[in-house]
Scaffold this motif. Structure first.
Motif, PDB file in Angstrom:
ATOM      1  N   GLN A 210       0.825  -1.140  -0.033  1.00  0.00           N
ATOM      2  CA  GLN A 210       0.064   0.082  -0.086  1.00  0.00           C
ATOM      3  C   GLN A 210       0.774   1.313  -0.008  1.00  0.00           C
ATOM      4  OE1 GLN A 210      -3.752   0.420   1.168  1.00  0.00           O
ATOM      5  NE2 GLN A 210      -3.433  -0.730  -0.882  1.00  0.00           N
ATOM      6  N   SER A 211       0.566   2.357  -0.716  1.00  0.00           N
ATOM      7  CA  SER A 211       1.306   3.621  -0.841  1.00  0.00           C
ATOM      8  C   SER A 211       0.419   4.801  -0.612  1.00  0.00           C
ATOM      9  CB  SER A 211       1.877   3.734  -2.185  1.00  0.00           C
ATOM     10  OG  SER A 211       1.072   3.809  -3.306  1.00  0.00           O
ATOM     11  N   THR A 212       0.889   5.769   0.137  1.00  0.00           N
ATOM     12  CA  THR A 212       0.160   7.016   0.482  1.00  0.00           C
ATOM     13  C   THR A 212       1.119   7.949   0.872  1.00  0.00           C
ATOM     14  OG1 THR A 212      -1.560   7.989   2.150  1.00  0.00           O
ATOM     15  CG2 THR A 212      -0.011   6.043   2.802  1.00  0.00           C
ATOM     16  N   SER A 213       0.945   9.369   0.278  1.00  0.00           N
ATOM     17  CA  SER A 213       1.837  10.283   0.721  1.00  0.00           C
ATOM     18  C   SER A 213       3.276   9.670   0.192  1.00  0.00           C
ATOM     19  CB  SER A 213       2.203  10.912   2.095  1.00  0.00           C
ATOM     20  OG  SER A 213       0.751  11.322   2.533  1.00  0.00           O
ATOM     21  N   ASP A 214       4.414  10.049   0.953  1.00  0.00           N
ATOM     22  CA  ASP A 214       5.598   9.172   0.456  1.00  0.00           C
ATOM     23  C   ASP A 214       6.214   8.191   1.483  1.00  0.00           C
ATOM     24  OD1 ASP A 214       6.238  11.125  -1.191  1.00  0.00           O
ATOM     25  OD2 ASP A 214       6.831  12.733   0.059  1.00  0.00           O
ATOM     26  N   TYR A 215       4.789   7.196   1.803  1.00  0.00           N
ATOM     27  CA  TYR A 215       5.274   6.142   2.607  1.00  0.00           C
ATOM     28  C   TYR A 215       4.641   4.839   1.931  1.00  0.00           C
ATOM     29  CZ  TYR A 215       5.906   8.815   6.834  1.00  0.00           C
ATOM     30  OH  TYR A 215       6.698   9.657   7.961  1.00  0.00           O
ATOM     31  N   ILE A 216       5.415   3.954   2.157  1.00  0.00           N
ATOM     32  CA  ILE A 216       5.020   2.483   1.682  1.00  0.00           C
ATOM     33  C   ILE A 216       4.751   1.694   2.789  1.00  0.00           C
ATOM     34  CG2 ILE A 216       5.623   0.737   0.132  1.00  0.00           C
ATOM     35  CD1 ILE A 216       5.274   3.238  -1.446  1.00  0.00           C
ATOM     36  N   TYR A 217       3.633   0.825   2.662  1.00  0.00           N
ATOM     37  CA  TYR A 217       3.547   0.163   3.886  1.00  0.00           C
ATOM     38  C   TYR A 217       3.272  -1.373   3.052  1.00  0.00           C
ATOM     39  CZ  TYR A 217       2.400   3.723   7.018  1.00  0.00           C
ATOM     40  OH  TYR A 217       2.438   4.701   7.983  1.00  0.00           O
ATOM     41  N   ALA A 218       3.864  -2.355   3.840  1.00  0.00           N
ATOM     42  CA  ALA A 218       4.027  -3.860   3.319  1.00  0.00           C
ATOM     43  C   ALA A 218       3.348  -4.786   4.432  1.00  0.00           C
ATOM     44  CB  ALA A 218       5.457  -4.011   2.891  1.00  0.00           C
ATOM     45  N   LEU A 219       2.573  -5.738   3.943  1.00  0.00           N
ATOM     46  CA  LEU A 219       2.088  -6.806   4.953  1.00  0.00           C
ATOM     47  C   LEU A 219       2.664  -8.141   4.272  1.00  0.00           C
ATOM     48  CD1 LEU A 219       0.133  -7.494   7.004  1.00  0.00           C
ATOM     49  CD2 LEU A 219      -1.485  -8.234   4.962  1.00  0.00           C
ATOM     50  N   ASP A 220       3.347  -8.721   5.316  1.00  0.00           N
ATOM     51  CA  ASP A 220       4.119  -9.972   5.162  1.00  0.00           C
ATOM     52  C   ASP A 220       3.157 -11.139   5.493  1.00  0.00           C
ATOM     53  OD1 ASP A 220       4.166 -10.595   7.915  1.00  0.00           O
ATOM     54  OD2 ASP A 220       6.400  -9.966   8.096  1.00  0.00           O
ATOM     55  N   SER A 221       3.618 -12.438   5.070  1.00  0.00           N
ATOM     56  CA  SER A 221       2.754 -13.700   5.372  1.00  0.00           C
ATOM     57  C   SER A 221       2.704 -14.060   6.690  1.00  0.00           C
ATOM     58  CB  SER A 221       3.528 -14.786   4.348  1.00  0.00           C
ATOM     59  OG  SER A 221       5.022 -15.012   5.172  1.00  0.00           O
ATOM     60  N   ALA A 222       3.556 -13.591   7.743  1.00  0.00           N
ATOM     61  CA  ALA A 222       3.095 -13.829   9.217  1.00  0.00           C
ATOM     62  C   ALA A 222       2.118 -12.696   9.554  1.00  0.00           C
ATOM     63  CB  ALA A 222       4.512 -13.741   9.906  1.00  0.00           C
ATOM     64  N   GLY A 223       1.644 -11.499   8.861  1.00  0.00           N
ATOM     65  CA  GLY A 223       0.879 -10.810   9.411  1.00  0.00           C
ATOM     66  C   GLY A 223       1.276  -9.668   9.998  1.00  0.00           C
ATOM     67  N   SER A 224       2.475  -9.438   9.847  1.00  0.00           N
ATOM     68  CA  SER A 224       3.123  -8.076  10.155  1.00  0.00           C
ATOM     69  C   SER A 224       3.278  -7.018   9.371  1.00  0.00           C
ATOM     70  CB  SER A 224       4.684  -8.213  10.624  1.00  0.00           C
ATOM     71  OG  SER A 224       4.807  -9.465  11.826  1.00  0.00           O
ATOM     72  N   VAL A 225       3.256  -5.901   9.692  1.00  0.00           N
ATOM     73  CA  VAL A 225       2.997  -4.347   8.856  1.00  0.00           C
ATOM     74  C   VAL A 225       4.493  -4.043   8.987  1.00  0.00           C
ATOM     75  CG1 VAL A 225       1.872  -2.438   8.438  1.00  0.00           C
ATOM     76  CG2 VAL A 225       0.557  -4.487   9.038  1.00  0.00           C
ATOM     77  N   TRP A 226       4.902  -3.583   7.846  1.00  0.00           N
ATOM     78  CA  TRP A 226       6.413  -2.899   7.652  1.00  0.00           C
ATOM     79  C   TRP A 226       5.871  -1.669   7.201  1.00  0.00           C
ATOM     80  CZ3 TRP A 226      10.882  -5.314   9.311  1.00  0.00           C
ATOM     81  CH2 TRP A 226      10.782  -6.552   9.621  1.00  0.00           C
ATOM     82  N   LYS A 227       6.764  -0.555   7.095  1.00  0.00           N
ATOM     83  CA  LYS A 227       6.725   1.066   6.705  1.00  0.00           C
ATOM     84  C   LYS A 227       8.087   1.498   6.429  1.00  0.00           C
ATOM     85  CE  LYS A 227       6.717   4.283  10.554  1.00  0.00           C
ATOM     86  NZ  LYS A 227       6.207   5.451  11.059  1.00  0.00           N
ATOM     87  N   LEU A 228       8.153   2.243   5.182  1.00  0.00           N
ATOM     88  CA  LEU A 228       9.381   3.031   4.904  1.00  0.00           C
ATOM     89  C   LEU A 228       9.000   4.162   3.996  1.00  0.00           C
ATOM     90  CD1 LEU A 228      10.751   1.319   1.598  1.00  0.00           C
ATOM     91  CD2 LEU A 228       8.952   0.464   2.587  1.00  0.00           C
ATOM     92  N   THR A 229       9.877   5.085   4.099  1.00  0.00           N
ATOM     93  CA  THR A 229       9.536   6.188   3.295  1.00  0.00           C
ATOM     94  C   THR A 229      10.338   6.189   2.111  1.00  0.00           C
ATOM     95  OG1 THR A 229      11.467   7.533   4.487  1.00  0.00           O
ATOM     96  CG2 THR A 229       9.239   7.651   5.327  1.00  0.00           C
ATOM     97  N   VAL A 230       9.781   7.102   0.862  1.00  0.00           N
ATOM     98  CA  VAL A 230      10.594   7.266  -0.365  1.00  0.00           C
ATOM     99  C   VAL A 230      10.701   8.541  -0.784  1.00  0.00           C
ATOM    100  CG1 VAL A 230       8.260   6.906  -1.202  1.00  0.00           C
ATOM    101  CG2 VAL A 230      10.496   6.545  -2.634  1.00  0.00           C
ATOM    102  N   ASN A 231      11.702   9.080  -1.256  1.00  0.00           N
ATOM    103  CA  ASN A 231      11.836  10.275  -1.811  1.00  0.00           C
ATOM    104  C   ASN A 231      12.777  10.340  -2.781  1.00  0.00           C
ATOM    105  OD1 ASN A 231      14.664  11.145  -0.817  1.00  0.00           O
ATOM    106  ND2 ASN A 231      13.241  10.556   1.135  1.00  0.00           N
ATOM    107  N   ALA A 232      13.057  11.290  -3.603  1.00  0.00           N
ATOM    108  CA  ALA A 232      14.093  11.425  -4.675  1.00  0.00           C
ATOM    109  C   ALA A 232      14.827  12.767  -4.850  1.00  0.00           C
ATOM    110  CB  ALA A 232      13.417  11.257  -5.970  1.00  0.00           C
ATOM    111  N   SER A 233      16.158  12.884  -5.090  1.00  0.00           N
ATOM    112  CA  SER A 233      16.655  13.937  -5.220  1.00  0.00           C
ATOM    113  C   SER A 233      17.695  13.605  -6.349  1.00  0.00           C
ATOM    114  CB  SER A 233      17.657  14.196  -4.127  1.00  0.00           C
ATOM    115  OG  SER A 233      18.365  13.471  -3.570  1.00  0.00           O
ATOM    116  N   GLU A 234      18.139  14.755  -7.230  1.00  0.00           N
ATOM    117  CA  GLU A 234      19.113  14.646  -8.342  1.00  0.00           C
ATOM    118  C   GLU A 234      18.768  13.110  -9.086  1.00  0.00           C
ATOM    119  OE1 GLU A 234      22.953  14.755  -6.673  1.00  0.00           O
ATOM    120  OE2 GLU A 234      22.804  16.903  -6.142  1.00  0.00           O
ATOM    121  N   ASN A 235      17.588  13.094  -9.249  1.00  0.00           N
ATOM    122  CA  ASN A 235      16.823  11.999 -10.131  1.00  0.00           C
ATOM    123  C   ASN A 235      17.543  10.608  -9.708  1.00  0.00           C
ATOM    124  OD1 ASN A 235      15.460  11.137 -12.304  1.00  0.00           O
ATOM    125  ND2 ASN A 235      16.911  10.924 -13.535  1.00  0.00           N
TER     126      ASN A 235
END
Length: 310
Positions: A210-235
């Motif tokens: 799942q993605s929203t704003s600059d965050y990505i959320y990921a659900l794994d097979s064990a039922g845990s939720v993970w998050k990370l941020t994404v951004n870009a600079s100088e391509n």
């Protein structure tokens, strides 16, 4: 619907749940052709069907919509037969149809004939769409960055195969591999071309993105939720180290409303709502999980992201 430049600060928010029920839901059948009859409506069957009605329903399964993604004044629908249909505003080339100069909107769904059969679709909400074909390739269509009333007609993205699901923001996109790995890539905001995909480290056995704003959320097979941020600079694409969100029950499906507010469904069909802290380096909760309507048993929950219309 009228579009107005004076609709400032309008916020759209809703929670949609699919509850476990004996009733069946299917899209109304339409006549053959590329344009769906505008009179087609959602049909609901709540009683036993006769053999003739059952046969008719079986024949109509291919025209039933199995997924719908909505953006600013437009929508994209995926039918059971893998065909993709778009409708709504087309001022920015949102729909992916070739002749955008003559068509500013479509009141009835129009099929994108050049797409292969797809398994899933995704939109950034602002005119750009992705889809996963049944052979695991990824396709794109819709608005081109920096261009008004020009569209990117459907085309395959290079360097991507074995993908089962995609999610996209305005500048970045992510693909879930059939092996549970995750790929990420940028979209050039001048040319509209997508860059070479990279592997996202720290995520494995993922079953949903799942993605929203600059965050990505990921659900794994064990039922845990993970998050990370994404951004870009100088391509260059920059990803934070994924962190696991602590204090959640084991979940089977998630949906994000915005960067910090989320919903999920556990194995028993119970719906949960929680909020995370703003920092990308911590998995601590800001608001602990709260059960919503505990008497309901739910298959999945979808929360449209909060969008501001100007």
């Amino acid at each position: 619907m009228k579009y107005s430049h004076f609709m400032q600060g309008v916020l759209l928010s809703a929670v949609v749940v699919t509850a476990v029920s004996p009733h069946s839901f299917a899209a109304a059948s339409t006549q053959p052709g590329d344009r769906m009859d505008a009179a087609a409506r959602l049909s609901v069957s709540i009683s036993a069907e006769s053999p003739a009605a059952s046969a008719s329903s079986t024949a109509a399964l291919g025209t039933a919509f199995v997924q719908v993604a909505a953006g600013n004044y437009y929508s994209v629908g995926l039918r059971a037969d893998g065909s993709v249909w778009t409708w709504g505003r087309n001022l920015l080339g949102e729909l992916g149809i070739p002749d955008t100069t003559a068509v500013s909107s479509m009141v009835a769904p129009v099929r994108l004939n050049t797409l292969p059969p797809l398994n899933s679709i995704a939109t950034d909400g602002y005119g750009y769409q992705l889809g996963v074909a049944r052979d695991g390739t990824v396709w794109e269509w819709g608005s081109r960055p920096g261009y008004v009333r020009e569209t990117q007609v459907p085309r395959a993205l290079p360097g991507l195969s074995g993908i089962s699901q995609v999610t996209t923001l305005q500048k970045y996109s992510f693909g879930l591999g059939s092996d549970g790995s995750v790929k990420a890539w940028m979209r050039d905001q001048k040319s509209g071309d997508s860059g070479q995909p990279i592997s996202v480290s720290g995520l494995k056995n993922i079953v949903q993105l799942q993605s929203t704003s600059d965050y990505i959320y990921a659900l794994d097979s064990a039922g845990s939720v993970w998050k990370l941020t994404v951004n870009a600079s100088e391509n260059q694409l920059h990803l934070s180290v994924p962190v696991r969100i602590q204090g959640l029950p084991a979940l089977k499906q998630i949906s994000m409303q915005h960067a910090y507010d989320a919903y999920g469904v556990d194995g028993s069909g119970k719906v949960w709502n929680w909020s995370t802290q703003a920092s990308s380096s911590t998995g601590k909760l800001y608001v602990k999980p709260v059960s919503i309507q505990p008497s309901l048993q739910v298959r999945n929950v979808y929360v449209p992201p909060v969008m501001r219309c100007w």
